[in-house]
Write an enzyme that holds these catalytic residues in place. Structure first.
Site, PDB file in Angstrom:
ATOM      1  N   PHE A 228       0.831  -1.221   0.000  1.00 57.17           N
ATOM      2  CA  PHE A 228       0.000   0.000   0.000  1.00 57.17           C
ATOM      3  C   PHE A 228       0.858   1.261   0.000  1.00 57.17           C
ATOM      4  O   PHE A 228       0.376   2.331   0.360  1.00 57.17           O
ATOM      5  CB  PHE A 228      -0.963   0.013   1.196  1.00 57.17           C
ATOM      6  N   ARG A 577      -8.573   0.664 -20.578  1.00 56.21           N
ATOM      7  CA  ARG A 577      -8.928  -0.729 -20.849  1.00 56.21           C
ATOM      8  C   ARG A 577      -8.613  -1.561 -19.603  1.00 56.21           C
ATOM      9  O   ARG A 577      -7.526  -1.449 -19.035  1.00 56.21           O
ATOM     10  CB  ARG A 577      -8.094  -1.212 -22.033  1.00 56.21           C
ATOM     11  N   PRO A 581     -10.125  -8.526 -15.772  1.00 58.92           N
ATOM     12  CA  PRO A 581     -11.261  -8.124 -14.927  1.00 58.92           C
ATOM     13  C   PRO A 581     -11.212  -8.719 -13.517  1.00 58.92           C
ATOM     14  O   PRO A 581     -11.591  -8.050 -12.563  1.00 58.92           O
ATOM     15  CB  PRO A 581     -12.479  -8.659 -15.704  1.00 58.92           C
ATOM     16  N   GLN A 587      -8.611  -5.316  -7.042  1.00 60.80           N
ATOM     17  CA  GLN A 587      -7.957  -4.055  -6.673  1.00 60.80           C
ATOM     18  C   GLN A 587      -8.982  -2.988  -6.290  1.00 60.80           C
ATOM     19  O   GLN A 587      -8.828  -2.275  -5.300  1.00 60.80           O
ATOM     20  CB  GLN A 587      -7.113  -3.544  -7.845  1.00 60.80           C
ATOM     21  N   GLY A 653      -4.864   0.718  -9.001  1.00 59.90           N
ATOM     22  CA  GLY A 653      -4.525   0.314  -7.640  1.00 59.90           C
ATOM     23  C   GLY A 653      -5.024   1.255  -6.561  1.00 59.90           C
ATOM     24  O   GLY A 653      -5.192   0.849  -5.417  1.00 59.90           O
ATOM     25  N   GLU A 654      -5.220   2.526  -6.890  1.00 57.95           N
ATOM     26  CA  GLU A 654      -5.485   3.489  -5.833  1.00 57.95           C
ATOM     27  C   GLU A 654      -6.833   4.177  -5.923  1.00 57.95           C
ATOM     28  O   GLU A 654      -7.384   4.609  -4.909  1.00 57.95           O
ATOM     29  CB  GLU A 654      -4.344   4.516  -5.812  1.00 57.95           C
TER      30      GLU A 654
HETATM   31 MO1  MOS Z   1       1.097   3.387  -3.749  1.00 57.29          MO
HETATM   32  S1  MOS Z   1       0.744   4.515  -2.049  1.00 57.29           S
HETATM   33  O1  MOS Z   1       1.915   4.559  -4.700  1.00 57.29           O
HETATM   34  O2  MOS Z   1       2.235   2.171  -3.287  1.00 57.29           O
END
Ligand code: MOS
Length: 695
Positions: A228, A577, A581, A587, A653-654
């Site tokens: 993270f 894209r 999935p 994520q 991811g974020e």
């Molecule tokens: Mo993420 S907080 O850029 O590993």
């Protein structure tokens, strides 16, 4: 020609290894003659060590060595002073390592660590962030204030205006695998099995610190149990383990305990933010001003880009975003999923909800009316912008149409019920990377890149990218990541890993394909190609590249206990894209879940007297558990954006965490009529606010 692999769900390449225990993590390397380290942390927040008595520890059973600033291997001064382990008697924050005990067993190291006697000359410390200081300054990097027009005058003149202050607490990353290193020093070379988000970048930091050439340092991180962001930079455990291996001549394992993580492996800075929104009565913004205060270490470390989402989300002719930071006697904050952008979006998107109420306008409609034509800060075109599409799709799926806007009027038994919405955005970037691709006579292929799979599915999706670039079945690809001896890749971070490594893998596989005979199934001898994306990234056209999303929350608020339950949470994303999935959904759902934590639970409290974090274990630092997570859904809209990378993907991811705290807070307002401007939404705060609304 094989069926394209991208766009299809594919199970993780290492799934079986992980569920059968075959996957080895940093602490699990079986090596002969292994020794174990245990960190002794400073018990003052600021001061100088005047004496350190290691004799009792040295006499304890099993002890091999005790390293302190008096005898530890010397390091070269580093840009990141927090990595200069055991180099000076100065203490900059409580918990800073002041000694490392190395013993034959973990238990012996731990017991002897208790016997190290350290005497300090303590100085006064300042550890609490306050809006009036102390030690506030304006950073002189890319967090420079940004101005357009006359934001203050436009705000004063606006028919509708909002001004409010928001607070978010310090938060600590708690990946399942705590930070750990196994270090081997042999013949002037250093090998680290390290729990890091970047093998190449860790080598680039560790090698100069030890005065070694890059090729004398090797980093392995084949499997990493989450990060993270907390493993985005090398941590002091990697340095200490290296020093201990060098000093003792034995392989050394060093694990940071869960408690020590709260001092040693970074955290999200607390913030104090002020938003001023000025608008016409129809909701069109005339002015946006966002100021954020955060903290950093006395020797400046990481600074969060808190106000960045305000530069992207909405049109307004007059605008300002600015930041200040306080240098305190604390460990440096660091990356924590969606650094800056997540707390910044909580403030902005709560303020937008307040503006919707002030304008008597549906909060989705308010956002649609403020949709910019081009990047509102730079005037640059968006490569694609799916915010309105996400809001509309989410409204449909969530059942927003018949929402009664009045707050505090819906009940299920003792519980007040409400719904809320928030926007989200995150940059879609990529960094230079190199990759290698190899074709074998048996018909199989290998690709290698200095990537990290921290549990995201990176290894799997890189195989899919390779398969499509080669035009072969994904089962024929073996992917190698997690080793600094592979071609250099950037860190698994900033939602840019797949775009960065994937571009290089794509390039290498395309180059390899051109070298292979068109008519033969496999070459008679191995054929190899390499690719470096530096030039193609430098040659990119100027586009404003961002992912977007819309978050929808439904909450129940118990009027007697103040407990909030997030009964439904939906995220709709526009992230280019979607390459796989199954892993993408995982994520997004993970980000949404972490947003529940930020909204309701996560908070590290600073102990002003002793100068460290008061709650530093999972008994007192609460993250969402299964019982807290009810109906969490993630979906996306299809985008075809040709201005990103060869795959057409944006990072995923974020953005899942970015809008969810504000959506939940806005739902709590809708449920109760009480506006919360400070996270987390603890039961005591809820009860106090309900008392004020309904005395
Ligand atoms: Mo993420 S907080 O850029 O590993």
């Amino acid at each position: 020609m094989s069926t394209p692999a991208l766009g299809r769900s594919r199970s993780r390449a290492e799934a079986r290894l992980k569920v059968t225990g075959g996957a080895r993590y940093a602490y699990e390397r079986p090596l002969d003659g292994i020794a174990y380290g245990w960190i002794v942390g400073a018990t003052v927040a600021r001061g100088t060590i005047t004496a350190i008595d290691t004799e009792p520890a040295r006499s304890a059973p099993g002890v091999i060595d005790v390293l302190t600033h008096e005898n530890a291997p010397r390091l070269q001064p580093d840009v990141d002073s927090e990595l200069e382990a055991l180099q000076s008697p100065k203490v900059a924050f409580r918990g800073q390592p002041v000694a490392l005990v190395v013993a034959a067993t973990l238990e012996e190291a731990r017991e002897a660590a208790r016997l190290v006697e350290v005497t300090y000359d303590a100085d006064e410390h300042r550890v609490v962030l306050r809006e009036d200081g102390p030690r506030l300054y304006e950073p002189d990097d890319d967090l420079q204030p940004s101005f357009r027009g006359e934001p203050e005058a436009a705000w004063s003149a606006a028919p509708v205006s909002i001004e409010a202050s928001y607070r978010t607490p310090a938060e600590h990353n708690n990946p399942m695998e705590p930070h750990a290193t196994t270090a081997v020093w042999a013949d002037g070379t250093l090998t680290l099995y390290d729990s890091t988000q970047g093998p190449s970048t860790t080598r680039d930091t560790i090698a100069p610190l030890f005065g070694l050439d890059d090729d004398a340092v090797r980093i392995h991180n084949e499997h990493v149990g989450g990060g993270f962001g907390s493993k985005g930079t090398p941590r002091i455990n990697a340095v200490l383990a290296g020093q201990a291996a060098k000093a003792t001549g034995r392989p050394v394992k060093l694990a940071v305990t869960r408690q020590q993580m709260f001092d040693l492996t970074g955290y999200r800075t607390p913030t104090i933010q002020t938003l001023r929104l000025g608008a016409e009565r129809d909701g069109r913004l005339t002015s946006i001003a966002h100021h954020a205060i955060g903290q950093t270490a006395a020797t400046p470390g990481f600074l969060e880009p808190t106000t960045m989402p305000t530069r992207v989300l909405y049109a307004a002719p007059h605008r300002r975003s600015s930041q200040q930071v306080a240098a305190l006697d604390v460990p440096s904050p660091s990356w924590f999923r969606a650094p800056g952008r997540c707390p910044g979006t909580f403030a902005l998107e709560t303020a937008m909800d307040e503006l919707a109420v002030a304008c008597d306008l549906d909060p989705i409609e308010l956002r649609v009316r403020n949709e910019p034509e081009v990047d509102p800060e730079t005037g640059v075109r968006f490569s694609s912008r799916g915010l309105v599409a996400c809001l509309r799709e989410g409204a449909e799926r969530f059942g927003w149409a018949n929402r009664d806007p009045r707050p505090g009027v819906r009940r299920r038994g003792r519980k007040l019920v409400g719904t809320g919405v928030a926007s989200a955005t995150y940059p879609a970037s990529r960094s230079p990377a190199e990759a290698v691709a190899r074709a074998h006579p048996d018909g199989r292929f290998e690709v290698g890149v200095g990537a990290s799979d921290i549990g995201t599915g990176a290894r799997t999706v890189l195989g899919q990218i390779a398969a499509d670039a080669l035009g072969v079945d994904a089962d024929l690809i073996d992917v190698h990541v997690g080793d600094s001896a592979l071609p250099d890749g950037p860190v698994a971070g900033d939602s840019a890993g797949t775009a960065s490594w994937g571009s290089a893998v794509h390039g290498a596989c395309r180059a390899l394909r051109e070298q292979l005979p068109a008519d033969a199934p496999a070459p008679s001898a191995p054929v190899e190609a390499v690719w470096d994306t530096t030039d193609e990234i430098e040659a990119e056209d100027d586009w404003s590249r961002h992912a977007f999303g819309a978050h929808f929350a439904e909450v129940e608020v118990d009027v007697d206990t103040g407990e909030i339950r997030v009964t439904r949470l939906l995220g709709v994303f526009a992230c280019g894209r979607i390459l796989n999935p199954r892993t993408a959904r995982s994520q997004f759902v993970g980000g949404l879940t972490m947003g529940i934590g930020m909204a309701l639970l996560e908070e590290t409290t600073t102990d002003e007297r002793y100068g460290d974090f008061l709650n530093h274990d999972l008994a007192q630092y609460h993250v969402p558990v299964n019982a807290d997570v009810l109906d969490v859904q993630a979906t996306w809209i299809d985008e075809d954006d040709r201005h990103l990378n060869p795959m057409g993907s944006k990072g995923i991811g974020e953005i899942g965490i970015v809008g969810s705290p504000a959506a939940i807070g806005n739902a709590v307002f809708h449920a109760t009529g009480a506006r919360f401007r400070e996270l987390p939404l603890r039961p005591d705060r809820v009860l106090q606010a309900l008392g004020a609304v309904n005395p």
